[in-house]
Design a protein around this motif. Sequence first.
Motif, PDB file in Angstrom:
ATOM      1  N   UNK A  38       0.728  -1.089  -0.140  1.00 47.57           N
ATOM      2  CA  UNK A  38      -0.038  -0.097   0.094  1.00 47.57           C
ATOM      3  C   UNK A  38       0.953   1.109  -0.017  1.00 47.57           C
ATOM      4  N   UNK A  39       0.056   2.444  -0.503  1.00 47.72           N
ATOM      5  CA  UNK A  39       1.165   3.554  -0.452  1.00 47.72           C
ATOM      6  C   UNK A  39       0.143   5.073  -0.271  1.00 47.72           C
ATOM      7  N   UNK A  40       0.248   5.472   0.795  1.00 52.61           N
ATOM      8  CA  UNK A  40      -0.408   6.723   1.433  1.00 52.61           C
ATOM      9  C   UNK A  40       0.369   7.933   0.740  1.00 52.61           C
ATOM     10  N   UNK A  41      -0.716   8.823   0.767  1.00 50.09           N
ATOM     11  CA  UNK A  41      -0.119   9.870   0.113  1.00 50.09           C
ATOM     12  C   UNK A  41       0.867  10.635   0.671  1.00 50.09           C
ATOM     13  N   UNK A  42       1.992  10.784  -0.102  1.00 52.48           N
ATOM     14  CA  UNK A  42       3.323  11.465   0.506  1.00 52.48           C
ATOM     15  C   UNK A  42       4.245  10.382   1.577  1.00 52.48           C
ATOM     16  N   UNK A  43       3.854   9.135   1.235  1.00 57.55           N
ATOM     17  CA  UNK A  43       4.717   8.191   1.698  1.00 57.55           C
ATOM     18  C   UNK A  43       5.183   7.293   0.970  1.00 57.55           C
ATOM     19  N   UNK A  44       6.010   6.376   1.315  1.00 51.28           N
ATOM     20  CA  UNK A  44       6.724   5.274   0.310  1.00 51.28           C
ATOM     21  C   UNK A  44       5.730   4.161   0.580  1.00 51.28           C
ATOM     22  N   UNK A  45       5.607   3.376  -0.611  1.00 49.94           N
ATOM     23  CA  UNK A  45       4.947   2.153  -0.695  1.00 49.94           C
ATOM     24  C   UNK A  45       5.633   1.135   0.497  1.00 49.94           C
ATOM     25  N   UNK A  46       4.619   0.469   1.084  1.00 50.63           N
ATOM     26  CA  UNK A  46       5.036  -0.331   2.199  1.00 50.63           C
ATOM     27  C   UNK A  46       4.345  -1.627   2.008  1.00 50.63           C
ATOM     28  N   UNK A  93      -3.547   3.613  -1.179  1.00 50.35           N
ATOM     29  CA  UNK A  93      -3.769   2.718  -2.579  1.00 50.35           C
ATOM     30  C   UNK A  93      -3.151   1.471  -2.376  1.00 50.35           C
ATOM     31  N   UNK A  94      -4.074   0.462  -2.592  1.00 52.08           N
ATOM     32  CA  UNK A  94      -3.616  -1.188  -2.216  1.00 52.08           C
ATOM     33  C   UNK A  94      -3.459  -1.753  -3.521  1.00 52.08           C
ATOM     34  N   UNK A  95      -2.157  -2.250  -3.671  1.00 55.02           N
ATOM     35  CA  UNK A  95      -1.761  -2.719  -4.798  1.00 55.02           C
ATOM     36  C   UNK A  95      -1.191  -4.209  -4.580  1.00 55.02           C
ATOM     37  N   UNK A  96      -1.296  -5.159  -5.651  1.00 57.59           N
ATOM     38  CA  UNK A  96      -1.127  -6.337  -5.382  1.00 57.59           C
ATOM     39  C   UNK A  96       0.190  -6.834  -6.615  1.00 57.59           C
ATOM     40  N   UNK A 119      -6.094  -0.085  -5.820  1.00 60.01           N
ATOM     41  CA  UNK A 119      -7.584   0.156  -5.712  1.00 60.01           C
ATOM     42  C   UNK A 119      -7.390   1.305  -4.316  1.00 60.01           C
ATOM     43  N   UNK A 120      -8.273   2.247  -4.255  1.00 59.72           N
ATOM     44  CA  UNK A 120      -8.246   2.993  -3.126  1.00 59.72           C
ATOM     45  C   UNK A 120      -8.962   2.635  -1.950  1.00 59.72           C
ATOM     46  N   UNK A 121      -8.419   2.721  -0.644  1.00 65.70           N
ATOM     47  CA  UNK A 121      -9.086   2.343   0.385  1.00 65.70           C
ATOM     48  C   UNK A 121      -9.197   3.569   1.243  1.00 65.70           C
ATOM     49  N   UNK A 122     -10.228   4.220   1.717  1.00 66.98           N
ATOM     50  CA  UNK A 122     -10.205   5.319   2.728  1.00 66.98           C
ATOM     51  C   UNK A 122     -11.012   4.917   3.774  1.00 66.98           C
ATOM     52  N   UNK A 123     -10.384   5.278   4.884  1.00 67.65           N
ATOM     53  CA  UNK A 123     -11.032   5.017   6.184  1.00 67.65           C
ATOM     54  C   UNK A 123     -11.525   6.160   7.092  1.00 67.65           C
ATOM     55  N   UNK A 124     -12.379   6.306   7.239  1.00 67.77           N
ATOM     56  CA  UNK A 124     -12.857   7.944   7.743  1.00 67.77           C
ATOM     57  C   UNK A 124     -13.054   7.608   9.122  1.00 67.77           C
TER      58      UNK A 124
END
Length: 125
Positions: A38-46, A93-96, A119-124
Amino acid sequence: QVQLVESGGGLVQAGGSLRLACAASGRTFSGYGMGWFRQAPGKEREFVARISWSGSSTDYADSVKGRFTISRDNAKNTMYLQMNNLKAEDTAVYSCAVKTIAYYTTSDSRNYAFWGQGTQVTVSS
């Protein structure tokens, strides 16, 4: 042409659940492990999780252990990520991808190829 397509992302409240799917087409990946990143805005892929070809071996990032479960259905050429008790920090954003080599540590993205578009995952909260 190899293609991985992720689906199942969306907007969910904290504490909720989502199930992501990664469908492979164009060829089979017999014998290959697969992984989720996954990769969050402004962060590296983890690294999030990986699974062996048989499904008997799995690894998870510490941040998702006990909440996420990776699985696969080789008959359907599909891998899944069940995400429970989602937190705001899971937004990304989650990638496989397919684990094609094992030269680096398991969580290193350099082991992986044939990335999906994500695919975007957004948790409020």
